[in-house]
Write an enzyme that holds these catalytic residues in place. Structure first.
Site, PDB file in Angstrom:
ATOM      1  N   ARG A   1       0.843  -1.190   0.000  1.00  0.00           N
ATOM      2  CA  ARG A   1       0.000   0.000   0.000  1.00  0.00           C
ATOM      3  C   ARG A   1       0.884   1.247   0.000  1.00  0.00           C
ATOM      4  O   ARG A   1       1.701   1.422   0.905  1.00  0.00           O
ATOM      5  CB  ARG A   1      -0.918   0.002   1.236  1.00  0.00           C
ATOM      6  CG  ARG A   1      -1.700   1.284   1.387  1.00  0.00           C
ATOM      7  CD  ARG A   1      -2.738   1.217   2.507  1.00  0.00           C
ATOM      8  NE  ARG A   1      -3.411   2.494   2.591  1.00  0.00           N
ATOM      9  CZ  ARG A   1      -3.236   3.386   3.570  1.00  0.00           C
ATOM     10  NH1 ARG A   1      -2.467   3.118   4.611  1.00  0.00           N
ATOM     11  NH2 ARG A   1      -3.863   4.545   3.530  1.00  0.00           N
TER      12      ARG A   1
ATOM     13  N   HIS B   1      -2.701  11.088   0.890  1.00  0.00           N
ATOM     14  CA  HIS B   1      -2.137  10.876   2.228  1.00  0.00           C
ATOM     15  C   HIS B   1      -1.459  12.175   2.654  1.00  0.00           C
ATOM     16  O   HIS B   1      -0.247  12.252   2.793  1.00  0.00           O
ATOM     17  CB  HIS B   1      -1.178   9.679   2.230  1.00  0.00           C
ATOM     18  CG  HIS B   1      -0.882   9.103   3.585  1.00  0.00           C
ATOM     19  ND1 HIS B   1      -1.048   7.767   3.902  1.00  0.00           N
ATOM     20  CD2 HIS B   1      -0.433   9.690   4.730  1.00  0.00           C
ATOM     21  CE1 HIS B   1      -0.704   7.550   5.164  1.00  0.00           C
ATOM     22  NE2 HIS B   1      -0.317   8.712   5.687  1.00  0.00           N
TER      23      HIS B   1
ATOM     24  N   GLU C   1      -7.225   8.643   6.394  1.00  0.00           N
ATOM     25  CA  GLU C   1      -7.480   9.250   7.702  1.00  0.00           C
ATOM     26  C   GLU C   1      -7.966  10.698   7.638  1.00  0.00           C
ATOM     27  O   GLU C   1      -7.268  11.619   8.080  1.00  0.00           O
ATOM     28  CB  GLU C   1      -6.224   9.172   8.573  1.00  0.00           C
ATOM     29  CG  GLU C   1      -5.730   7.753   8.806  1.00  0.00           C
ATOM     30  CD  GLU C   1      -4.550   7.683   9.788  1.00  0.00           C
ATOM     31  OE1 GLU C   1      -3.972   8.745  10.102  1.00  0.00           O
ATOM     32  OE2 GLU C   1      -4.226   6.580  10.242  1.00  0.00           O
TER      33      GLU C   1
ATOM     34  N   ASN D   1      -6.993   1.778   9.892  1.00  0.00           N
ATOM     35  CA  ASN D   1      -5.684   2.015  10.482  1.00  0.00           C
ATOM     36  C   ASN D   1      -5.839   1.960  11.988  1.00  0.00           C
ATOM     37  O   ASN D   1      -6.585   2.754  12.579  1.00  0.00           O
ATOM     38  CB  ASN D   1      -5.133   3.391  10.081  1.00  0.00           C
ATOM     39  CG  ASN D   1      -4.813   3.474   8.593  1.00  0.00           C
ATOM     40  OD1 ASN D   1      -4.906   2.483   7.875  1.00  0.00           O
ATOM     41  ND2 ASN D   1      -4.439   4.656   8.137  1.00  0.00           N
TER      42      ASN D   1
ATOM     43  N   TYR E   1      -3.826   1.763  15.718  1.00  0.00           N
ATOM     44  CA  TYR E   1      -2.581   1.870  16.479  1.00  0.00           C
ATOM     45  C   TYR E   1      -2.763   1.625  17.963  1.00  0.00           C
ATOM     46  O   TYR E   1      -1.926   0.999  18.595  1.00  0.00           O
ATOM     47  CB  TYR E   1      -1.941   3.255  16.267  1.00  0.00           C
ATOM     48  CG  TYR E   1      -1.364   3.393  14.885  1.00  0.00           C
ATOM     49  CD1 TYR E   1      -0.060   3.026  14.618  1.00  0.00           C
ATOM     50  CD2 TYR E   1      -2.148   3.844  13.825  1.00  0.00           C
ATOM     51  CE1 TYR E   1       0.473   3.107  13.345  1.00  0.00           C
ATOM     52  CE2 TYR E   1      -1.631   3.928  12.542  1.00  0.00           C
ATOM     53  CZ  TYR E   1      -0.324   3.557  12.308  1.00  0.00           C
ATOM     54  OH  TYR E   1       0.194   3.622  11.043  1.00  0.00           O
TER      55      TYR E   1
ATOM     56  N   GLU F   1      -3.195  -0.123   8.082  1.00  0.00           N
ATOM     57  CA  GLU F   1      -1.996   0.277   8.829  1.00  0.00           C
ATOM     58  C   GLU F   1      -2.100  -0.282  10.238  1.00  0.00           C
ATOM     59  O   GLU F   1      -3.181  -0.252  10.845  1.00  0.00           O
ATOM     60  CB  GLU F   1      -1.855   1.807   8.967  1.00  0.00           C
ATOM     61  CG  GLU F   1      -1.500   2.523   7.699  1.00  0.00           C
ATOM     62  CD  GLU F   1      -1.377   4.042   7.890  1.00  0.00           C
ATOM     63  OE1 GLU F   1      -1.119   4.507   9.027  1.00  0.00           O
ATOM     64  OE2 GLU F   1      -1.558   4.754   6.890  1.00  0.00           O
TER      65      GLU F   1
HETATM   66  C1  GBH Z   1      -0.898   7.120  10.865  1.00  0.00           C
HETATM   67  O1  GBH Z   1      -1.822   7.906  11.573  1.00  0.00           O
HETATM   68  C2  GBH Z   1      -0.570   7.797   9.578  1.00  0.00           C
HETATM   69  O2  GBH Z   1      -1.428   7.357   8.528  1.00  0.00           O
HETATM   70  C3  GBH Z   1       0.866   7.648   9.146  1.00  0.00           C
HETATM   71  O3  GBH Z   1       1.155   8.554   8.130  1.00  0.00           O
HETATM   72  C4  GBH Z   1       1.782   7.818  10.345  1.00  0.00           C
HETATM   73  O4  GBH Z   1       3.143   7.771  10.002  1.00  0.00           O
HETATM   74  C5  GBH Z   1       1.464   6.721  11.328  1.00  0.00           C
HETATM   75  O5  GBH Z   1       0.125   6.814  11.709  1.00  0.00           O
HETATM   76  C6  GBH Z   1       2.285   6.798  12.611  1.00  0.00           C
HETATM   77  O6  GBH Z   1       2.004   7.962  13.303  1.00  0.00           O
HETATM   78  O7  GBH Z   1      -2.091  10.107  21.745  1.00  0.00           O
HETATM   79  O8  GBH Z   1      -2.930   8.018  22.648  1.00  0.00           O
HETATM   80  O9  GBH Z   1      -4.477   9.786  22.015  1.00  0.00           O
HETATM   81  C7  GBH Z   1      -1.960   7.602  12.952  1.00  0.00           C
HETATM   82  C8  GBH Z   1      -3.229   8.150  13.556  1.00  0.00           C
HETATM   83  C9  GBH Z   1      -4.171   9.313  15.407  1.00  0.00           C
HETATM   84  C10 GBH Z   1      -2.805   7.395  15.839  1.00  0.00           C
HETATM   85  C11 GBH Z   1      -3.913   9.844  16.789  1.00  0.00           C
HETATM   86  C12 GBH Z   1      -2.584   7.877  17.265  1.00  0.00           C
HETATM   87  C13 GBH Z   1      -3.361   9.402  19.042  1.00  0.00           C
HETATM   88  C14 GBH Z   1      -3.292   8.410  20.146  1.00  0.00           C
HETATM   89  N1  GBH Z   1      -3.043   8.525  14.957  1.00  0.00           N
HETATM   90  N2  GBH Z   1      -3.637   8.778  17.731  1.00  0.00           N
HETATM   91  S1  GBH Z   1      -3.200   9.122  21.756  1.00  0.00           S
END
Ligand code: GBH
Length: 451
Positions: free
Chosen positions: A78, A122, A167, A292, A294, A352
Site C-alpha cells: 500500500r 495521504h 485518515e 488504520n 494503532y 496500517e
Molecule cells: C498514521 O496515523 C498515519 O497514517 C501515518 O502517516 C503515520 O506515520 C502513522 O500513523 C504513525 O504515526 O495520543 O494516545 O491519544 C496515525 C493516527 C491518530 C494514531 C492519533 C494515534 C493518538 C493516540 N493517529 N492517535 S493518543
C-alpha cells in the site's frame, strides 16, 4: 485452547507507506510543492526543522525497495500518490514525468508478484490548491475527482485496489483544528468545513471511479476504540463524544449517510446545517473499508480539553510506545467487531498497524533486535486472526511501515519501520520484526501458534 492460527491462503500480506514520508525528491521531474513541502520550511513546525527532501530516498531506490518487499514475502503493497507530482498546480496541466514514476513502480511491483494498493491522498495537498482555499473550499471535491480520474486512467489497468483518503480525521484535527500538521491552522470554525469537504471529495472520487474503474475502491480511516474510564454519566457522555468525533465522524456519513448527533454538541455554532443533497454524494457504495489501528483510548470527562471536553487516561501496568500510545491489541479485535456490527460487516483490510520503539544500532552481525515491536506485531496479528474467527470480513493486513521514514512533525525521531533505514547511507536492514513478519507470511500464521 484457542484454534490453531492459519490465515486464509488468499489473505493479503502487505506493508504500507506514504509518498511524502518515504519518497524524497519532492520537486523532481516537474513536481509542484505540497503543503508539507511548505510546512517543513516554516521554522519551528517540525522537530529540528526536518523535512522530506530526502526521506528514505524511495523515489530513486524504489527498485531496491520492491526487491526488499519480495524478500519479506509480501503479496501486496500500500502506497500513496503525491498529487502534486501528477498535477503540479493541483488541477489543470498533467505532468507526465510525475505520473511515470508511479507507472514504473506499479510495473516493478507486478513483476515481483506484489499487488499494488493505491491511496490517492495521504496528506500532501498541492500548495497551489491550498492557496485557493484547500480543504475549506467546496471546489476541492471536483479538483480531487479530476486528479483521481487522471490517475485511474493511467493505472487502473494494473491497480486493483484504490482508496480515496487516508485518515480524514487526522487531516482535519491535525491540519485545521489543532495545527500540528500541514497546513497548520488552529481554527474551530474551519474544522467542520474541512471534514465535510473531505467527505464530499471522497464521494466525487468514488463516483469518478465508477465511471472509469473496474476494480475496488474504499476509504481508509483511523479508529481508536473509546472505553469509559468509569461508569459516571459524565465519563460515559465524554466517551460517546470522543467516539463520535474520531470514529463515527467519517464512517457514518460514508456508510450510513448522516453525521453522529454528538458533533453538534462538540462544535456548537461552528457546526453548520449541511445541505441534505451532500449526503447522497458522500454515501457512495464502497468495495471495502481500510482500518488504520494503532491504539485505544480510555476516556474521562475533562472540561479543560477543548473542544471535546474529554481526555485519555493512562493505564497502570500497560506498555506505551515511543509516541506515547498504549499497546492494546484487544482493541483491534474489538474495533473490527464494532465495524462488523455497526456497518453490516463490510469487506475490510487493516491498512496500517504498527509502533515506534527505540531501536538499538545495527549489531556487528548486521542484526537489529527490536523486541517490543516484535511483541506488538505478534499480539496484533493474533488479534486480527481472532477477528476473522469472529466472522469479520477481513481480507488483509498491512504493517506500518515498510521503512523507517519521516514521521510528520516529529521528523525522523520516531521509527515505525520493520526495515531500518540508516539515513546517512540510506542502507536498509531488516529488523527482527521484519524477519518475524516474513515467517508469519511464509507459514500463513502458523509461527504465531503457542507464542
Ligand atoms: C498514521 O496515523 C498515519 O497514517 C501515518 O502517516 C503515520 O506515520 C502513522 O500513523 C504513525 O504515526 O495520543 O494516545 O491519544 C496515525 C493516527 C491518530 C494514531 C492519533 C494515534 C493518538 C493516540 N493517529 N492517535 S493518543
Amino acid at each position: 485452547m484457542s484454534a490453531p492460527i492459519r490465515f486464509p491462503s488468499d489473505f493479503l500480506w502487505g506493508c504500507a507507506t506514504s509518498a511524502y514520508q518515504i519518497e524524497g525528491s519532492p520537486l523532481a521531474d516537474g513536481a509542484g510543492p505540497s503543503i508539507w513541502h511548505r510546512f517543513t520550511r516554516t521554522p519551528g513546525l517540525t522537530r529540528d526543522g526536518e523535512n522530506g527532501d530526502i526521506a528514505s530516498d524511495h523515489y530513486r531506490r524504489y527498485k531496491d525497495d520492491v526487491a526488499l518487499m519480495r524478500r519479506l514475502g509480501l503479496n501486496s503493497y500500500r502506497f500513496s500518490i503525491a498529487w502534486a507530482r501528477v498535477l503540479p498546480e493541483g488541477k489543470g496541466r498533467v505532468n507526465p514525468a510525475g505520473l511515470a514514476f508511479y507507472d514504473r513502480l506499479v510495473d516493478e511491483l507486478l513483476a515481483a508478484g506484489i499487488a499494488p494498493n493505491v491511496t490517492l491522498y495521504h496528506w500532501d495537498l498541492p500548495a497551489a490548491l491550498d492557496d485557493r482555499g484547500g480543504w475549506l473550499t467546496p471546489d476541492i471535491a471536483d479538483w480531487f475527482a479530476d486528479y483521481a480520474q487522471v490517475v485511474y486512467r493511467k493505472l487502473d489497468d494494473r491497480v486493483k485496489m484504490w482508496a480515496t483518503l487516508n485518515e480524514p480525521w487526522v487531516v482535519t484535527d491535525g491540519g485545521y483544528l489543532h495545527g500540528a500538521l500541514a497546513p497548520g491552522h488552529k481554527n474551530f470554525y474551519e474544522a467542520p468545513l474541512a471534514s465535510h469537504h473531505l467527505m464530499r471529495a471522497h464521494g466525487k472520487a468514488v463516483q469518478a471511479y465508477r465511471a472509469e474503474g473496474k476494480h475496488k475502491i474504499g476509504l481508509v480511516v483511523n479508529i481508536e476504540p473509546k472505553y469509559p474510564a468509569s461508569q459516571s454519566p459524565e465519563d460515559l457522555a465524554a466517551t460517546q463524544r470522543a467516539d463520535a468525533y474520531m470514529n463515527r465522524q467519517y464512517l457514518d456519513p460514508a456508510l450510513l449517510g448522516s453525521y453522529p448527533p454528538e458533533l453538534k454538541d462538540i462544535f456548537g455554532e461552528a457546526w453548520p446545517d449541511w445541505p441534505a443533497e451532500d449526503f447522497a454524494l458522500i454515501k457512495q457504495p464502497l468495495d471495502f473499508i481500510g482500518l488504520n489501528y494503532y491504539t485505544r483510548n480510555v476516556t474521562r470527562h475533562d472540561e479543560a480539553n477543548w473542544p471535546l471536553r474529554a481526555s485519555g487516561v493512562k493505564q497502570a501496568g500497560a506498555t506505551y510506545s515511543e509516541t506515547g500510545w498504549e499497546v492494546y491489541a484487544q482493541g483491534l479485535t474489538d474495533t473490527l467487531a464494532w465495524i462488523r456490527d455497526r456497518y453490516g460487516n463490510p469487506e475490510i483490510y487493516v491498512t496500517e498497524n504498527g509502533s515506534a520503539f527505540y531501536d538499538p544500532p545495527v549489531a556487528e552481525d548486521g542484526a537489529i533486535d527490536d523486541p517490543l515491536r516484535v511483541s506488538y506485531l505478534k499480539k496484533h496479528l493474533r488479534a486480527v486472526h481472532a477477528a476473522i474467527e469472529a466472522g469479520c470480513n477481513l481480507r488483509g493486513y498491512y504493517a506500518w511501515s515498510l521503512l523507517d521514514n519521516f514521521e510528520w512533525s516529529l521528523g525522523y525521531s520516531k521509527r515505525f519501520g520493520i526495515v531500518h533505514v540508516d539515513y546517512a547511507t540510506q542502507q536498509r536492514t531488516i529488523k527482527a520484526s521484519g524477519k518475524l513478519y516474513a515467517e508469519v507470511i511464509a507459514s500463513h500464521g502458523a509461527v504465531l501458534d503457542g507464542q
